[in-house]
Write an enzyme that holds these catalytic residues in place. Sequence first.
Site, short mmCIF file in Angstrom:
data_model
loop_
_atom_site.label_atom_id
_atom_site.label_comp_id
_atom_site.label_asym_id
_atom_site.label_seq_id
_atom_site.Cartn_x
_atom_site.Cartn_y
_atom_site.Cartn_z
N ASP A 1 1.78 9.23 0.99
CA ASP A 1 1.56 9.62 2.38
C ASP A 1 1.66 8.36 3.23
OD1 ASP A 1 0.93 11.57 4.41
OD2 ASP A 1 -1.00 10.58 4.61
N GLU B 1 0.84 6.60 7.35
CA GLU B 1 0.30 6.67 8.71
C GLU B 1 1.20 5.82 9.59
OE1 GLU B 1 -1.97 8.80 9.05
OE2 GLU B 1 -2.67 8.96 6.97
N ASP C 1 7.58 11.28 6.56
CA ASP C 1 7.36 10.20 5.58
C ASP C 1 8.68 9.77 4.96
OD1 ASP C 1 4.47 10.41 5.83
OD2 ASP C 1 4.65 12.25 4.67
N TYR D 1 -10.26 8.07 5.12
CA TYR D 1 -9.51 9.26 5.53
C TYR D 1 -8.10 9.22 4.96
CZ TYR D 1 -6.60 12.19 8.52
OH TYR D 1 -5.68 13.10 8.98
N ASP E 1 -5.72 11.59 1.63
CA ASP E 1 -4.45 12.32 1.69
C ASP E 1 -3.69 12.28 0.38
OD1 ASP E 1 -4.91 13.11 4.26
OD2 ASP E 1 -3.59 11.62 5.19
#
Length: 400
Positions: free
Chosen positions: A29, A31, A88, A154, A158
């Site tokens: 994942d 960000e 992604d 957080y 994921d």
Amino acid sequence: MKIHELITETEPLAELCERLGQHEFVCVDTEFMRENTFWPELCLVQIGNGEEAAAIDPLAPGIDLAPLWDLLCDNDDVPKVFHAGGQDVEIVYNFTGKTPQPIFDTQIAMMAISQSEQIGYANLVESWLGLTIDKGARFTDWSRRPLTDRQIEYAIGDVTHLADIFPRILKKLIKTGRGAWLDAEMEKLADPQNYANDADLAWKRIRSSGRNPAVLGRLKALAAWRESEAQHKNIPRGRIMRDETLADIASHPPKQQPDLVKVRGLSNAWKDNDIGKRLMKVLEKAEPLPKDEMPDKPKRGAPLGKEGALVADLLKLLLKIRAREIDVASRLLTRADEMEALAAGARDLSILKGWRYDVFGKDALELVEGRLAFAVKDGRLLMTHVDELHAGMVEAQAAE
């Protein structure tokens, strides 16, 4: 599961990637921030499996992400697991010119084993693990350093939750025998052409009515120019000019730069600034779109008409029934425009090929051609062949 500290150096990254490269799968994942830039700014990468997971800081001074890219793009033995991974994959492509291989997207897979159309990650976790994700850190500024513990926790979730869920989804997918259904969808997700930014093709993403070669030629030239301007400044293309404005200029080109003030969506500064001058030069040099580049005319069968629209509605009802019966997302089977095309007489359609024909297309075709009907039995709406329905009516009359 072991959770590593935030990785900010190349050596621990390389060691982690070496271990993950020998595992059965790796969850991935990212960000990123893209609100104010043309290229998405990668701010964090999370990877892990059922044994260990870590967040990687791509903004850390001196870190070399080569081991990560090698794991994702050059290790063909380890499936790369994403959830709704299109963006992604785009980021990986922007860095490497390649896409992760082989790839597995749990959002797509859920469409084959449930009626979930586009299930979000939080709902996925809740449905499989019974856990509620704290979404408070979702929209934080991932580019700001240092990252908080809450942000990292957080982000790590994921991939840690996904590592628990993926084997279960895979097991159910194998049990249902629907793995082959997803092959084309996964190939599409991993196709590098989906992420290549060819400025000469940018015009195809802009809605424009008509097939006038001169207008389309200007549209192509303007769209390519806007891509170049946005990339050079690294700002969203809409900050240069909105699609609607660009299409309007292509259809009604100003004769001279001062006329740009009359274009809705442009400020008065365009009448004499440098970017306005560059735009006018693009218009001056634009040539009609060559015949071999003209978009195909919309493929249509017979006009749909009122009766055809009713048939399309019946097909949509059939789709709901079939999706419910086999517990699959209707979106995976077909789309509304394809059913309308079938109702209008088109036959070169994806639902009339391969597994989609076996699962839905055959019945859809029989409905359109009058060989399938709807029936109600015990308060439940069902599909039945017309000859079977007729035979049942004859038997009922004979019994009386």
